[in-house]
Design an enzyme around this catalytic site. Structure first.
Site, mmCIF file in Angstrom:
data_model
loop_
_atom_site.group_PDB
_atom_site.id
_atom_site.type_symbol
_atom_site.label_atom_id
_atom_site.label_comp_id
_atom_site.label_asym_id
_atom_site.label_seq_id
_atom_site.Cartn_x
_atom_site.Cartn_y
_atom_site.Cartn_z
ATOM 1 N N LYS A 120 -47.357 -9.907 0.569
ATOM 2 C CA LYS A 120 -46.384 -9.461 1.567
ATOM 3 C C LYS A 120 -46.736 -10.010 2.954
ATOM 4 O O LYS A 120 -45.865 -10.538 3.663
ATOM 5 C CB LYS A 120 -46.328 -7.931 1.606
ATOM 6 C CG LYS A 120 -45.245 -7.398 2.543
ATOM 7 C CD LYS A 120 -45.215 -5.881 2.552
ATOM 8 C CE LYS A 120 -46.321 -5.315 3.393
ATOM 9 N NZ LYS A 120 -46.250 -3.854 3.569
ATOM 10 N N ASP A 138 -41.379 -4.737 1.634
ATOM 11 C CA ASP A 138 -42.147 -3.537 1.977
ATOM 12 C C ASP A 138 -41.410 -2.322 1.418
ATOM 13 O O ASP A 138 -40.458 -2.455 0.648
ATOM 14 C CB ASP A 138 -42.342 -3.436 3.490
ATOM 15 C CG ASP A 138 -41.037 -3.167 4.239
ATOM 16 O OD1 ASP A 138 -39.949 -3.265 3.619
ATOM 17 O OD2 ASP A 138 -41.104 -2.849 5.441
#
Length: 211
Positions: A120, A138
């Site tokens: 991420k 997220d």
């Protein structure tokens, strides 16, 4: 959800916010990388308060490395998990100096090799600093993608792959910012604000709330 709906959803999100930006403070790719590293399980507001004090003093791999772990902790101790984060940031600075001439690498593999940098974080840096069409999934993006049915998936990787496949190409670079902001301020976790949502009529969520 069909392709026409997705096209209209992102057309509206773009019309509402033509130039979406991360809410983290940064001026260089290195500052962005450090801010994203610090943001795990922390708010952007909290990270920005810490980096507002840190960056005027140290905002390069060399200057942060010179602070050392204990010196860095003094600037980031208001952020959750700051002990581990301080160690990872220092190790990352050392690797950037030794392996990358203090430059931020522009490949996911090289970024993920840095301590504390996962998929991420790498995706955020590649997208926000270098304009690459990546999708940093997220909790907000995961929720919005599943709730609206834009790209439902059982885990973040599945959602990421579906978004990369289904988001129209013209929107790919900015899509992750729009989805994060939509999840943060409109399609919130406890009770989505469907009444003030620009894509309410396109969303396929079954339990809409008129707020």
């Amino acid at each position: 959800m069909n392709a026409q709906k997705r096209l209209e959803i992102f057309t509206r999100l773009r019309a509402e916010n033509p130039e979406p930006r991360t809410e983290l403070y940064w001026t260089t790719p290195f500052e962005l990388l450090i801010a994203v590293l610090l943001s795990a399980q922390a708010t952007d507001v909290g990270v920005n308060k810490a980096t507002a004090k840190l960056y005027p003093v140290a905002n390069t791999p060399e200057s942060i490395l010179a602070l050392g772990v204990e010196g860095l902790k003094e600037y980031i101790k208001t952020i959750g998990l700051y002990n581990t984060k301080a160690e990872n940031v220092i190790k990352t600075c050392r690797m950037l100096i030794e392996l990358h001439d203090s430059e931020i690498p522009q490949t996911r593999e090289a970024l993920e090799a840095l301590p504390g940098v996962g998929r991420k974080t790498a995706n955020v840096v590649l997208n926000t600093a270098f304009g690459q069409p990546t999708m940093a999934v997220d909790t907000h993006i995961f929720r919005v993608s599943n709730r609206t049915r834009i790209a439902p998936g059982k885990n973040v990787l599945e959602v990421e792959h579906k978004l990369m496949r289904h988001v129209p190409k013209e929107f790919l670079v900015d899509a992750h910012h729009w989805l994060i902001l939509h999840g943060r301020y409109t399609c919130v976790a406890r009770k989505p604000r469907c009444g003030s949502c620009v894509i309410e009529d396109l969303c396929e969520y079954k339990d809409k709330v008129d707020l």
